[in-house]
Motif scaffolding. Structure first.
Motif, mmCIF file in Angstrom:
data_model
loop_
_atom_site.group_PDB
_atom_site.id
_atom_site.type_symbol
_atom_site.label_atom_id
_atom_site.label_comp_id
_atom_site.label_asym_id
_atom_site.label_seq_id
_atom_site.Cartn_x
_atom_site.Cartn_y
_atom_site.Cartn_z
ATOM 1 N N CYS A 33 0.778 -1.266 0.173
ATOM 2 C CA CYS A 33 0.008 -0.034 -0.070
ATOM 3 C C CYS A 33 0.841 1.087 -0.071
ATOM 4 O O CYS A 33 2.134 1.060 0.240
ATOM 5 C CB CYS A 33 -0.854 0.117 1.242
ATOM 6 S SG CYS A 33 0.018 0.455 2.887
ATOM 7 N N ALA A 75 -1.243 5.601 3.297
ATOM 8 C CA ALA A 75 -2.149 4.574 3.672
ATOM 9 C C ALA A 75 -1.806 3.749 5.036
ATOM 10 O O ALA A 75 -2.538 3.746 5.959
ATOM 11 C CB ALA A 75 -2.801 3.704 2.687
ATOM 12 N N GLN A 111 -2.105 -5.850 -1.182
ATOM 13 C CA GLN A 111 -3.705 -5.529 -0.751
ATOM 14 C C GLN A 111 -3.546 -5.319 0.796
ATOM 15 O O GLN A 111 -4.056 -5.730 1.362
ATOM 16 C CB GLN A 111 -4.459 -7.003 -1.099
ATOM 17 C CG GLN A 111 -6.028 -6.598 -1.053
ATOM 18 C CD GLN A 111 -6.800 -7.454 -1.668
ATOM 19 O OE1 GLN A 111 -6.285 -8.689 -2.062
ATOM 20 N NE2 GLN A 111 -7.821 -7.568 -1.291
ATOM 21 N N SER A 135 -6.034 -5.484 3.463
ATOM 22 C CA SER A 135 -6.875 -4.331 3.341
ATOM 23 C C SER A 135 -7.020 -3.554 4.895
ATOM 24 O O SER A 135 -8.323 -3.267 5.094
ATOM 25 C CB SER A 135 -8.034 -4.651 2.938
ATOM 26 O OG SER A 135 -7.880 -5.343 1.517
ATOM 27 N N SER A 139 -7.514 -0.837 6.581
ATOM 28 C CA SER A 139 -7.889 0.479 6.465
ATOM 29 C C SER A 139 -8.346 0.730 8.061
ATOM 30 O O SER A 139 -8.720 -0.311 8.741
ATOM 31 C CB SER A 139 -8.966 0.822 5.424
ATOM 32 O OG SER A 139 -10.123 0.090 5.737
#
Length: 116
Positions: free
Chosen positions: A33, A37, A73, A88, A90
């Motif tokens: 990433c 991020a 990812q 992922s 986040s």
């Protein structure tokens, strides 16, 4: 054991840790990433664990990892001692991981790496 080491162990509450989450972020060479991020995810994780008083009491430990070698990812996270890996990560995903896995012990299947 050295007295200073014993004091540090007690101060950190290492004997009380139930789970430890490693988050791949702030990489030397960002691959999974963007660096931005990854750092946003790290700040969210760090601040949220503190807000929930999970890190101060030694129940949940967190570590910023330079690279967890999945390199796709991301941000990538792994929770020990459960050895559950996530993609992922986040802030929204991390909130689910915090609420379901770190607090309740229930892995978040939709973000797990590998077979569920």
């Amino acid at each position: 054991m050295h007295d200073e080491l014993t004091k540090r162990i007690n101060k950190l509450g290492l004997q009380n840790i139930k789970r430890h989450i490693f988050l791949c972020c702030d990489q030397t060479k960002p691959k999974c990433c963007t660096q931005e991020a990854g750092l946003i995810a790290w700040e969210y994780l760090k601040n949220r664990l503190e807000e929930l008083n999970l890190s101060q009491h030694g129940n949940i430990y967190r570590t910023k990892a330079n690279c967890l070698r999945v390199c796709i990812q991301g941000p990538i996270a792994v929770v020990y001692p459960d050895a559950i890996w996530y993609h992922s990560c986040s802030p929204d995903t991390l909130e689910l991981i915090i609420q379901q896995h770190l607090i309740k012990g229930l892995p978040v299947k939709e973000y797990m790496l590998g077979p569920v």
